[in-house]
Design a protein around this motif. Structure first.
Motif, PDB file in Angstrom:
ATOM      1  N   HIS A 139       0.860  -1.121  -0.014  1.00  0.00           N
ATOM      2  CA  HIS A 139       0.031  -0.002  -0.087  1.00  0.00           C
ATOM      3  C   HIS A 139       0.918   1.327  -0.066  1.00  0.00           C
ATOM      4  O   HIS A 139       2.018   1.153   0.577  1.00  0.00           O
ATOM      5  N   PRO A 140       0.485   2.246  -0.557  1.00  0.00           N
ATOM      6  CA  PRO A 140       1.318   3.489  -0.556  1.00  0.00           C
ATOM      7  C   PRO A 140       1.686   3.873   0.904  1.00  0.00           C
ATOM      8  O   PRO A 140       2.800   4.551   1.037  1.00  0.00           O
ATOM      9  N   ILE A 141       0.954   3.506   1.938  1.00  0.00           N
ATOM     10  CA  ILE A 141       1.553   3.630   3.253  1.00  0.00           C
ATOM     11  C   ILE A 141       2.776   2.890   3.743  1.00  0.00           C
ATOM     12  O   ILE A 141       3.602   3.699   4.376  1.00  0.00           O
ATOM     13  N   ILE A 142       2.866   1.948   2.909  1.00  0.00           N
ATOM     14  CA  ILE A 142       3.988   1.211   3.319  1.00  0.00           C
ATOM     15  C   ILE A 142       5.321   1.806   2.811  1.00  0.00           C
ATOM     16  O   ILE A 142       6.408   1.873   3.200  1.00  0.00           O
ATOM     17  N   TRP A 143       5.082   1.983   1.396  1.00  0.00           N
ATOM     18  CA  TRP A 143       6.101   2.790   0.690  1.00  0.00           C
ATOM     19  C   TRP A 143       6.499   4.260   1.428  1.00  0.00           C
ATOM     20  O   TRP A 143       7.786   4.507   1.454  1.00  0.00           O
ATOM     21  N   GLY A 144       5.431   5.102   1.920  1.00  0.00           N
ATOM     22  CA  GLY A 144       5.831   5.985   2.676  1.00  0.00           C
ATOM     23  C   GLY A 144       6.859   5.890   3.825  1.00  0.00           C
ATOM     24  O   GLY A 144       7.595   6.395   4.161  1.00  0.00           O
ATOM     25  N   SER A 145       6.419   4.761   4.636  1.00  0.00           N
ATOM     26  CA  SER A 145       7.088   4.477   5.655  1.00  0.00           C
ATOM     27  C   SER A 145       8.745   4.157   5.299  1.00  0.00           C
ATOM     28  O   SER A 145       9.512   4.250   5.944  1.00  0.00           O
ATOM     29  N   LEU A 146       8.697   3.086   3.951  1.00  0.00           N
ATOM     30  CA  LEU A 146      10.030   3.030   3.403  1.00  0.00           C
ATOM     31  C   LEU A 146      10.913   4.310   3.132  1.00  0.00           C
ATOM     32  O   LEU A 146      12.073   4.434   3.440  1.00  0.00           O
ATOM     33  N   LEU A 147      10.058   5.206   2.617  1.00  0.00           N
ATOM     34  CA  LEU A 147      10.738   6.575   2.222  1.00  0.00           C
ATOM     35  C   LEU A 147      11.383   7.337   3.532  1.00  0.00           C
ATOM     36  O   LEU A 147      12.350   7.929   3.456  1.00  0.00           O
ATOM     37  N   LYS A 148      10.518   7.232   4.559  1.00  0.00           N
ATOM     38  CA  LYS A 148      10.972   7.659   6.071  1.00  0.00           C
ATOM     39  C   LYS A 148      12.207   7.190   6.239  1.00  0.00           C
ATOM     40  O   LYS A 148      13.069   7.782   6.871  1.00  0.00           O
ATOM     41  N   ALA A 149      12.222   5.716   6.160  1.00  0.00           N
ATOM     42  CA  ALA A 149      13.568   5.103   6.473  1.00  0.00           C
ATOM     43  C   ALA A 149      14.590   5.515   5.765  1.00  0.00           C
ATOM     44  O   ALA A 149      15.587   5.578   6.326  1.00  0.00           O
ATOM     45  N   CYS A 150      14.583   5.735   4.471  1.00  0.00           N
ATOM     46  CA  CYS A 150      15.520   6.206   3.577  1.00  0.00           C
ATOM     47  C   CYS A 150      16.038   7.552   4.204  1.00  0.00           C
ATOM     48  O   CYS A 150      17.288   7.668   4.103  1.00  0.00           O
ATOM     49  N   LYS A 151      15.074   8.393   4.670  1.00  0.00           N
ATOM     50  CA  LYS A 151      15.521   9.668   5.260  1.00  0.00           C
ATOM     51  C   LYS A 151      16.388   9.462   6.413  1.00  0.00           C
ATOM     52  O   LYS A 151      17.474  10.163   6.679  1.00  0.00           O
ATOM     53  N   ILE A 152      15.953   8.686   7.273  1.00  0.00           N
ATOM     54  CA  ILE A 152      16.904   8.564   8.415  1.00  0.00           C
ATOM     55  C   ILE A 152      17.873   7.784   8.294  1.00  0.00           C
ATOM     56  O   ILE A 152      19.071   8.079   8.846  1.00  0.00           O
ATOM     57  N   HIS A 153      18.140   6.955   7.268  1.00  0.00           N
ATOM     58  CA  HIS A 153      19.509   6.429   6.942  1.00  0.00           C
ATOM     59  C   HIS A 153      20.053   6.891   5.878  1.00  0.00           C
ATOM     60  O   HIS A 153      21.149   6.586   5.481  1.00  0.00           O
ATOM     61  N   ARG A 154      19.544   8.246   5.274  1.00  0.00           N
ATOM     62  CA  ARG A 154      20.291   9.040   4.124  1.00  0.00           C
ATOM     63  C   ARG A 154      20.651   8.295   3.123  1.00  0.00           C
ATOM     64  O   ARG A 154      21.641   8.427   2.400  1.00  0.00           O
ATOM     65  N   ASN A 155      19.663   7.509   2.695  1.00  0.00           N
ATOM     66  CA  ASN A 155      19.735   6.745   1.361  1.00  0.00           C
ATOM     67  C   ASN A 155      19.075   7.485   0.299  1.00  0.00           C
ATOM     68  O   ASN A 155      18.025   7.017  -0.032  1.00  0.00           O
ATOM     69  N   LEU A 156      19.812   8.316  -0.197  1.00  0.00           N
ATOM     70  CA  LEU A 156      19.182   9.198  -1.227  1.00  0.00           C
ATOM     71  C   LEU A 156      18.626   8.345  -2.740  1.00  0.00           C
ATOM     72  O   LEU A 156      17.455   8.718  -3.260  1.00  0.00           O
ATOM     73  N   GLU A 157      19.542   7.636  -2.957  1.00  0.00           N
ATOM     74  CA  GLU A 157      19.229   6.906  -4.339  1.00  0.00           C
ATOM     75  C   GLU A 157      17.925   5.940  -4.213  1.00  0.00           C
ATOM     76  O   GLU A 157      17.004   6.232  -4.986  1.00  0.00           O
ATOM     77  N   ILE A 158      17.864   5.248  -3.310  1.00  0.00           N
ATOM     78  CA  ILE A 158      16.709   4.538  -2.919  1.00  0.00           C
ATOM     79  C   ILE A 158      15.260   5.238  -2.690  1.00  0.00           C
ATOM     80  O   ILE A 158      14.252   5.047  -3.279  1.00  0.00           O
ATOM     81  N   HIS A 166      -2.219  13.031  -3.037  1.00  0.00           N
ATOM     82  CA  HIS A 166      -1.720  13.116  -1.556  1.00  0.00           C
ATOM     83  C   HIS A 166      -0.724  13.849  -1.378  1.00  0.00           C
ATOM     84  O   HIS A 166       0.686  13.678  -1.645  1.00  0.00           O
ATOM     85  N   SER A 167      -0.866  15.360  -1.042  1.00  0.00           N
ATOM     86  CA  SER A 167      -0.160  16.446  -0.826  1.00  0.00           C
ATOM     87  C   SER A 167       1.000  16.137   0.142  1.00  0.00           C
ATOM     88  O   SER A 167       2.191  16.697   0.131  1.00  0.00           O
ATOM     89  N   GLY A 168       0.712  15.314   0.983  1.00  0.00           N
ATOM     90  CA  GLY A 168       1.714  15.074   2.319  1.00  0.00           C
ATOM     91  C   GLY A 168       2.919  14.397   1.525  1.00  0.00           C
ATOM     92  O   GLY A 168       3.959  14.830   2.201  1.00  0.00           O
ATOM     93  N   ARG A 169       2.934  13.617   0.660  1.00  0.00           N
ATOM     94  CA  ARG A 169       4.188  12.840  -0.006  1.00  0.00           C
ATOM     95  C   ARG A 169       4.966  13.902  -0.582  1.00  0.00           C
ATOM     96  O   ARG A 169       6.070  13.952  -0.511  1.00  0.00           O
TER      97      ARG A 169
END
Length: 133
Positions: free
Chosen positions: A6-25, A40-43
């Motif tokens: 679901h897009p919420i799962i992808w949003g969680s992964l996006l947040k994890a990429c920010k935390i771990h500073r994985n810009l490419e993924i 979804h403007s929040g994205r």
């Protein structure tokens, strides 16, 4: 995964990429998430704040008035006449409130903002709260 994410799962992964500073993924996930749910403007705010997080002054400005950024993305990524929905976890400031009323009249859009206390529905240059909040 055994199910389609679901897009919420992808949003969680996006947040994890920010935390771990994985810009490419993060870029790839961000593109996928906005394609899956373009309204979804929040994205868009999440992606923008991540890209500007290296500069603290920009991040502070965005966090304080993110609804202006959200409506800008909404105007540029939706068809004319489409309503824009914004959810904010802080109170809307008076300046942003006035801007949303102005934009709703100029662009003939319904802009609904939800802050921590109120729903503000701006249409034709007026807000449903009658400027009382």
């Amino acid at each position: 995964m055994h199910v389609e994410p679901h897009p919420i799962i992808w949003g969680s992964l996006l947040k994890a990429c920010k935390i771990h500073r994985n810009l490419e993924i993060g870029k790839e996930i961000g593109k996928l998430v906005t394609e899956m749910n373009p309204d979804h403007s929040g994205r868009y705010i999440q992606l923008f704040t991540w890209q500007t997080s290296m500069n603290n002054e920009k991040e502070t400005a965005i966090n304080q008035h993110s609804e202006k950024l959200a409506v800008a993305f909404g105007l540029t990524h939706t068809k004319p006449g489409t309503g824009i929905r914004i959810f904010k976890n802080l109170n809307v400031c008076e300046d942003c409130h006035d801007v949303m009323k102005l934009i709703s009249g100029i662009y003939n859009r319904e802009i609904v903002m939800r802050d921590i206390i109120w729903f503000h529905c701006s249409r034709d240059g007026r807000c449903s709260c009658a400027d009382y909040w």
